[in-house]
Scaffold this motif. Structure first.
Motif, short mmCIF file in Angstrom:
data_model
loop_
_atom_site.label_atom_id
_atom_site.label_comp_id
_atom_site.label_asym_id
_atom_site.label_seq_id
_atom_site.Cartn_x
_atom_site.Cartn_y
_atom_site.Cartn_z
N SER A 120 0.82 -1.22 0.00
CA SER A 120 0.00 0.00 0.00
C SER A 120 0.85 1.27 0.00
CB SER A 120 -0.94 0.00 1.21
OG SER A 120 -1.82 -1.08 1.17
N HIS A 121 1.98 1.24 0.70
CA HIS A 121 2.82 2.43 0.82
C HIS A 121 3.80 2.60 -0.33
CE1 HIS A 121 1.46 2.27 5.09
NE2 HIS A 121 1.53 3.58 4.97
N THR A 122 4.08 1.51 -1.06
CA THR A 122 5.16 1.56 -2.05
C THR A 122 4.65 1.52 -3.49
OG1 THR A 122 6.59 0.41 -0.48
CG2 THR A 122 7.34 0.50 -2.77
N HIS A 177 -3.55 4.60 -4.67
CA HIS A 177 -3.58 5.98 -4.18
C HIS A 177 -4.53 6.78 -5.07
CE1 HIS A 177 0.01 4.87 -1.91
NE2 HIS A 177 0.50 4.38 -3.03
N GLY A 178 -5.16 7.81 -4.51
CA GLY A 178 -6.00 8.70 -5.28
C GLY A 178 -7.37 8.12 -5.59
N MET A 216 -8.95 4.25 -5.47
CA MET A 216 -7.97 3.41 -4.79
C MET A 216 -8.65 2.32 -3.95
SD MET A 216 -6.73 5.78 -1.57
CE MET A 216 -6.10 4.39 -0.63
N ILE A 217 -7.92 1.22 -3.75
CA ILE A 217 -8.40 0.16 -2.87
C ILE A 217 -7.43 0.02 -1.69
CG2 ILE A 217 -9.61 -1.13 -4.66
CD1 ILE A 217 -7.24 -3.02 -4.82
N GLY A 218 -7.95 -0.38 -0.54
CA GLY A 218 -7.15 -0.54 0.66
C GLY A 218 -6.84 -2.00 0.94
N GLU A 219 -6.17 -2.22 2.07
CA GLU A 219 -5.74 -3.56 2.43
C GLU A 219 -6.91 -4.52 2.59
OE1 GLU A 219 -2.84 -3.96 5.56
OE2 GLU A 219 -2.10 -1.93 5.21
#
Length: 530
Positions: free
Chosen positions: A200-202, A221-222, A225-228
């Motif tokens: 998620s961060h990279t 991102h933006g 976007m999808i999360g974990e």
């Protein structure tokens, strides 16, 4: 990559997969073990050559037909596998230019080789001599050498398979920073990882693969976007909810006590790698062992289990209150100890043997008559554990090396569960496996504790220890620096203990090597919920 299909016999590892990477982006590929991620990358890099799969690869607008890794590297596609492909007995410079030697009239130019290697090492932030032998480097440094080797080939698309799986937090952070720097230089990267926080961060985008099929591709991102949580749902086809199963441990009497345990390095015998450590385990209890890389966790476990590591080992082991000898693996097993090693591919399994053989390997006497293995009994045992642990394999006759990482880990667990141990030591039991397989491993650990076994879990992931353990010990510089019950443990308190200097470690009054504690109250049966 368009409509890629790859089959092994009747099994389709990839089924009509479509996937794209943009110039100068980090693209994550996520999926459970066995989903087809590594197979897809092996198709892209030429490990599986044209003719062994269906579909097409388009690179820089042209259809490519790679017959080998050399073909893909010629156009700037380089893959770094999870098992690093470095020769340990050659120097860093020799490894970087292996197969791509700098020479004059057929004679290697060592000055040019070392100078070029030094420039590449500086690019990846590695301050070591090019003449350093790879065997003398830690895993984090070896990973950077692999990237330097890729840069020497004018890489334009770099594929990294589980790049941080074996790294500590510091080395992982450095590697991820380097990847961001390469992205700024216009180098595209494909990142296969089960560490969704790092993804998620990279990464810029992620493609999720499940059962050999492309499920979705989305930005991280933006807009859109999808999360974990969404990645996990897409990976496993369902919401996992809590990543750690709810469990209530019924903790019984003390079963194992280790007192004043010290171990010296096998080569540098003047160096203590475990220094006066002590711990206790109780029936039905899941106990964690936390520590930074080099703290001595694995050395403690291996030395306890048949003195498999170290020299000049001293200390006492008590089982059910009586002193026992664990000076050989056979003696340790005879007293009901079992150890699942952190490196399943090297120490845990025979990769070229089949699932059936591996499952029964540690307890052949249970299925033998007059020294001859009963094939029918061996098959029944393997089938029982395949069913109970939900091991995904086409056949019990399949080589265990053909299984995904999560299923290999289940085979290792089956092998040692079959010995019916009282104490099971699990060293990094979920390293390199996906979140769905992790949940299944946790459920297996819980069921073993429920059957009255004592479990010691060694893990580099503090959230994992906090999520599954009833009590957690911390190690620093070879010493046990403290223990915390689950109710009082958090990452901050554990990290303080894991970084404690030896001079600050006080002596423990009752639980040897443990400051300030009685080793878990009075030993009476109690329930611990999480």
């Amino acid at each position: 990559m368009r409509h890629i299909t790859k089959a092994f016999g009747e099994f389709k590892a990839l089924d009509d997969v479509t996937f794209d990477v943009r110039r100068g982006e980090i693209h994550a590929v996520c999926g459970e073990n066995g989903a087809g991620k590594s197979t897809l990358m092996n198709v892209l890099s030429g490990v599986w050559p044209r003719g062994t799969y269906e579909g097409e690869i388009i690179y820089d607008g042209h259809v490519r037909e790679f017959r080998s890794i050399r073909d893909s590297e010629a156009v700037g596609i380089v893959i770094i596998h999870q098992e690093l492909a470095l020769s340990p007995y050659l120097s860093v410079a020799e490894n970087i230019f292996l197969g791509n030697e700098k020479h004059r009239r057929g004679v290697i130019d060592w000055d040019a080789t070392n100078e070029a290697a030094a420039r590449l090492l500086a690019e990846v932030g590695l301050d070591i001599r090019p003449q350093t032998r790879v065997a003398d480097l830690g895993v984090g440094y070896q990973q950077l050498v692999e990237i330097a080797k890729a840069l020497s080939k004018d890489v334009r698309l770099l594929i990294l398979d589980e790049p941080t799986a074996a790294l500590n937090d510091t080395d992982s952070a450095h590697l991820l920073d380097l990847m961001r720097g390469l992205r700024e230089r216009g180098i595209s990267m494909i990142m296969i990882s089960h560490k969704l926080g790092e993804v998620s961060h990279t990464a810029d985008r992620a493609t999720i693969i499940r059962d050999g099929r492309t499920i979705d591709t989305a930005p991280l991102h933006g807009q859109g976007m999808i999360g974990e949580d969404e990645i996990i749902r897409l990976m496993v086809g369902r919401s996992l909810g809590n990543r750690y199963p709810d469990h209530v441990s019924t903790v019984g009497e003390e079963i194992l006590r280790v007192c004043d345990w010290s171990v010296h390095h096998p080569i540098d015998v003047s160096r203590k790698v475990v220094d006066g450590a002590g711990l206790t385990l109780r029936r039905g209890e899941i106990v964690g062992l936390a520590g930074l890389m080099g703290a001595g966790r694995t050395e403690l476990a291996m030395s306890l289990f048949g003195r498999s590591y170290g020299t000049d080992i001293s200390g006492t082991v008590l089982k059910d209150g009586e002193e026992i000898s664990t000076s050989t693996v056979a003696k340790a097993m005879g007293h009901g100890l079992a150890y699942v090693s952190e490196d399943r591919k090297v120490l845990g399994l025979n990769l070229i043997a089949d699932v059936r053989t591996n499952t029964a390997a540690a307890a052949l006497s249970k299925i033998s008559r007059h020294g001859v293995v009963d094939d029918s009994a061996e098959r029944e045992v393997a089938e029982r554990y395949r069913r109970e642990l939900r091991i995904k394999t086409a056949s019990l006759a399949a080589p265990v090396g053909s299984l995904s990482g999560g299923n290999q880990q289940k085979v290792v667990l089956a092998k040692w569960i079959f010995t019916d141990p009282d104490v099971l030591i699990l060293d990094e039991p979920t390293r390199g496996i996906d979140v769905g397989a992790k949940l299944e491993i946790y459920q297996i650990i819980d069921s073993l504790a429920d059957s009255g076994k004592a479990i010691l879990v060694i893990s580099s992931e503090l959230p994992e220890l906090l999520g599954i353990c009833d009590r957690i010990y911390a190690m620093s510089q070879g010493r046990i620096t403290g223990q915390l019950p689950r109710a009082k443990a958090d990452q901050e308190n554990l990290m303080k203990l894991m970084t404690m200097e030896n001079s600050a470690v006080p002596a423990g009054p009752d639980d040897p090597g443990v400051p300030g504690g009685r080793g878990g109250e009075d030993g009476s049966a109690k329930a611990v919920a999480r």
